[in-house]
Design a protein around this motif. Structure first.
Motif, PDB file in Angstrom:
ATOM      1  N   ILE A 180       0.842  -1.201   0.000  1.00  0.00           N
ATOM      2  CA  ILE A 180       0.000   0.000   0.000  1.00  0.00           C
ATOM      3  C   ILE A 180       0.874   1.248   0.000  1.00  0.00           C
ATOM      4  O   ILE A 180       0.626   2.193  -0.750  1.00  0.00           O
ATOM      5  N   GLU A 181       1.906   1.247   0.830  1.00  0.00           N
ATOM      6  CA  GLU A 181       2.791   2.411   0.890  1.00  0.00           C
ATOM      7  C   GLU A 181       3.529   2.607  -0.433  1.00  0.00           C
ATOM      8  O   GLU A 181       3.717   3.736  -0.880  1.00  0.00           O
ATOM      9  N   ARG A 200       1.118   4.102  -2.851  1.00  0.00           N
ATOM     10  CA  ARG A 200       0.902   5.514  -2.516  1.00  0.00           C
ATOM     11  C   ARG A 200       2.056   6.362  -3.054  1.00  0.00           C
ATOM     12  O   ARG A 200       1.839   7.443  -3.605  1.00  0.00           O
ATOM     13  N   GLU A 201       3.294   5.873  -2.919  1.00  0.00           N
ATOM     14  CA  GLU A 201       4.450   6.607  -3.435  1.00  0.00           C
ATOM     15  C   GLU A 201       4.412   6.687  -4.965  1.00  0.00           C
ATOM     16  O   GLU A 201       4.721   7.733  -5.535  1.00  0.00           O
ATOM     17  N   HIS A 255       1.748   6.637  -6.786  1.00  0.00           N
ATOM     18  CA  HIS A 255       0.679   7.594  -7.090  1.00  0.00           C
ATOM     19  C   HIS A 255       1.206   9.021  -6.959  1.00  0.00           C
ATOM     20  O   HIS A 255       0.954   9.865  -7.822  1.00  0.00           O
ATOM     21  N   ASP A 264      -6.813  13.046  -7.137  1.00  0.00           N
ATOM     22  CA  ASP A 264      -5.736  12.858  -6.170  1.00  0.00           C
ATOM     23  C   ASP A 264      -6.291  12.710  -4.756  1.00  0.00           C
ATOM     24  O   ASP A 264      -5.884  11.823  -4.008  1.00  0.00           O
ATOM     25  N   GLU A 285      -5.919   9.451  -2.259  1.00  0.00           N
ATOM     26  CA  GLU A 285      -5.327   9.583  -0.931  1.00  0.00           C
ATOM     27  C   GLU A 285      -6.266   9.002   0.123  1.00  0.00           C
ATOM     28  O   GLU A 285      -5.829   8.350   1.061  1.00  0.00           O
ATOM     29  N   PHE A 336      -5.989   5.204  -0.030  1.00  0.00           N
ATOM     30  CA  PHE A 336      -4.773   4.720   0.614  1.00  0.00           C
ATOM     31  C   PHE A 336      -4.906   4.791   2.129  1.00  0.00           C
ATOM     32  O   PHE A 336      -4.499   3.872   2.841  1.00  0.00           O
TER      33      PHE A 336
END
Length: 72
Positions: free
Chosen positions: A11-12, A15-16, A18, A45, A49, A52
């Motif tokens: 997931i992290e 997120r990065e 993205h 966006d 967020e 996430f």
């Protein structure tokens, strides 16, 4: 616990990735047409967020397991 750590790392990482995509798209947008596109882009966006954040919250505090068996 290993599966939870793996899920968190994935997931992290997403997120990065993205965030990198957001930065790249932001650099491409300019002009009056870009203003409308930028508004849509910012909404997109914010939505991601939120996704996430929800995914990480579910990893930290998973919902109760569903009962096994047949449903009729």
């Amino acid at each position: 616990m290993e599966r939870i750590d793996t899920a968190r790392r994935r997931i992290e990482r997403l997120r990065e990735e993205h965030a990198d995509d957001v930065t790249t798209l932001n650099r491409l947008i300019d002009g009056t047409e870009g203003d409308r596109l930028m508004a849509d882009f910012l909404a997109w966006d914010r939505a991601f967020e939120g996704l996430f954040a929800q995914a990480l919250a579910m990893v930290d505090d998973p919902p109760p397991a569903r009962p096994q068996g047949r449903f009729r």
